[in-house]
Motif scaffolding. Structure first.
Motif, mmCIF file in Angstrom:
data_model
loop_
_atom_site.group_PDB
_atom_site.id
_atom_site.type_symbol
_atom_site.label_atom_id
_atom_site.label_comp_id
_atom_site.label_asym_id
_atom_site.label_seq_id
_atom_site.Cartn_x
_atom_site.Cartn_y
_atom_site.Cartn_z
ATOM 1 N N HIS A 77 0.949 -1.076 -0.010
ATOM 2 C CA HIS A 77 -0.027 -0.089 0.060
ATOM 3 C C HIS A 77 0.830 1.292 0.062
ATOM 4 O O HIS A 77 2.149 1.208 0.438
ATOM 5 N N ASP A 79 1.949 5.054 1.097
ATOM 6 C CA ASP A 79 1.848 5.835 2.476
ATOM 7 C C ASP A 79 0.536 6.416 2.696
ATOM 8 O O ASP A 79 0.128 7.346 1.726
ATOM 9 N N ARG A 80 -0.096 6.060 3.997
ATOM 10 C CA ARG A 80 -1.419 6.822 3.991
ATOM 11 C C ARG A 80 -0.984 8.239 4.279
ATOM 12 O O ARG A 80 -2.092 8.993 3.901
ATOM 13 N N ARG A 83 -2.024 9.889 1.158
ATOM 14 C CA ARG A 83 -3.580 9.856 0.733
ATOM 15 C C ARG A 83 -4.535 10.026 1.665
ATOM 16 O O ARG A 83 -5.137 9.095 2.158
ATOM 17 N N GLY A 87 -9.153 5.582 1.088
ATOM 18 C CA GLY A 87 -8.988 4.072 1.027
ATOM 19 C C GLY A 87 -8.196 3.396 -0.059
ATOM 20 O O GLY A 87 -8.330 4.299 -1.210
ATOM 21 N N GLU A 88 -7.687 2.271 -0.059
ATOM 22 C CA GLU A 88 -6.727 1.597 -1.338
ATOM 23 C C GLU A 88 -7.132 0.250 -1.060
ATOM 24 O O GLU A 88 -6.779 -0.376 -0.127
ATOM 25 N N ARG A 161 -8.814 3.364 -5.371
ATOM 26 C CA ARG A 161 -8.705 4.395 -4.316
ATOM 27 C C ARG A 161 -9.960 4.816 -4.192
ATOM 28 O O ARG A 161 -10.818 5.193 -5.088
ATOM 29 N N LYS A 165 -12.617 7.246 2.853
ATOM 30 C CA LYS A 165 -12.132 5.911 3.117
ATOM 31 C C LYS A 165 -13.216 5.114 3.844
ATOM 32 O O LYS A 165 -13.951 5.766 4.818
#
Length: 181
Positions: A77, A79-80, A83, A87-88, A161, A165
């Motif tokens: 994933h 890096d949060r 974004r 969500g991903e 994405r 999220k």
């Protein structure tokens, strides 16, 4: 008709149309948004959730990450922090062997372990990660999606994405919406 507006998204999707003839039918970049959106929305309609809308900015961010994974073979994933509030879902498989519907279908297959309730207590296995792709797809407050597909000579990488999220601890998923009094 849905279409991709971002150059990066187009380049990531276009990467799958070259080289050797794939086993699956070639995916045209112009078809990609409508097909991936339809695969998600069919499930949302089935459970009574609001359909998602295509977001070209989410797709551009997904394209950057998909291209990075294809270039490095690093399946992780993003890096949060890059974004926030997004969500991903990630998928990878043999280049050209899977239509986009099968890619999304792999996530939808987690439905067999899904139990409606408060997240993260939504898996019959006791492991929330066994349903985390599925719960993101059906998350009740998610309204937008953007996806991209990038490839290297051996592997396809799909990144979707979602905004806002899903998979938020202590929030309901898969439960009927409260009815007004």
């Amino acid at each position: 008709m849905a279409y991709m507006s971002g150059r990066l998204t187009f380049l990531a999707v276009a990467a799958i149309t070259g080289a050797a003839a794939p086993a699956a039918a070639p995916l045209l970049a112009s078809e990609f948004p409508a097909r991936v959106l339809a695969a998600h929305n069919a499930e949302r309609v089935r459970i009574g959730a609001t359909q998602l809308a295509w977001d070209p900015l989410l797709a551009d961010g997904a394209a950057l990450h998909a291209a990075r994974m294809a270039a490095t073979n690093d399946f992780n994933h993003s890096d949060r922090a890059t974004r926030p509030g997004v969500g991903e879902n990630l998928w990878r498989g043999t280049r050209g062997d899977y239509p986009v519907e099968a890619m999304v279908g792999a996530w939808l297959g987690e439905r067999s372990y899904f139990v409606p309730g408060m997240f993260p207590n939504n898996s019959s296995t006791g492991d929330w990660m066994a349903v985390s792709h599925y719960t993101q797809i059906i998350w009740p407050t998610t309204t937008r999606i953007g996806c991209a597909l990038a490839s290297n000579p051996r592997t396809d990488y799909l990144v979707c994405r979602y905004s806002p999220k899903g998979n938020r601890e202590g929030r309901p998923v898969g439960l009927p919406a409260p009815q007004p009094l």
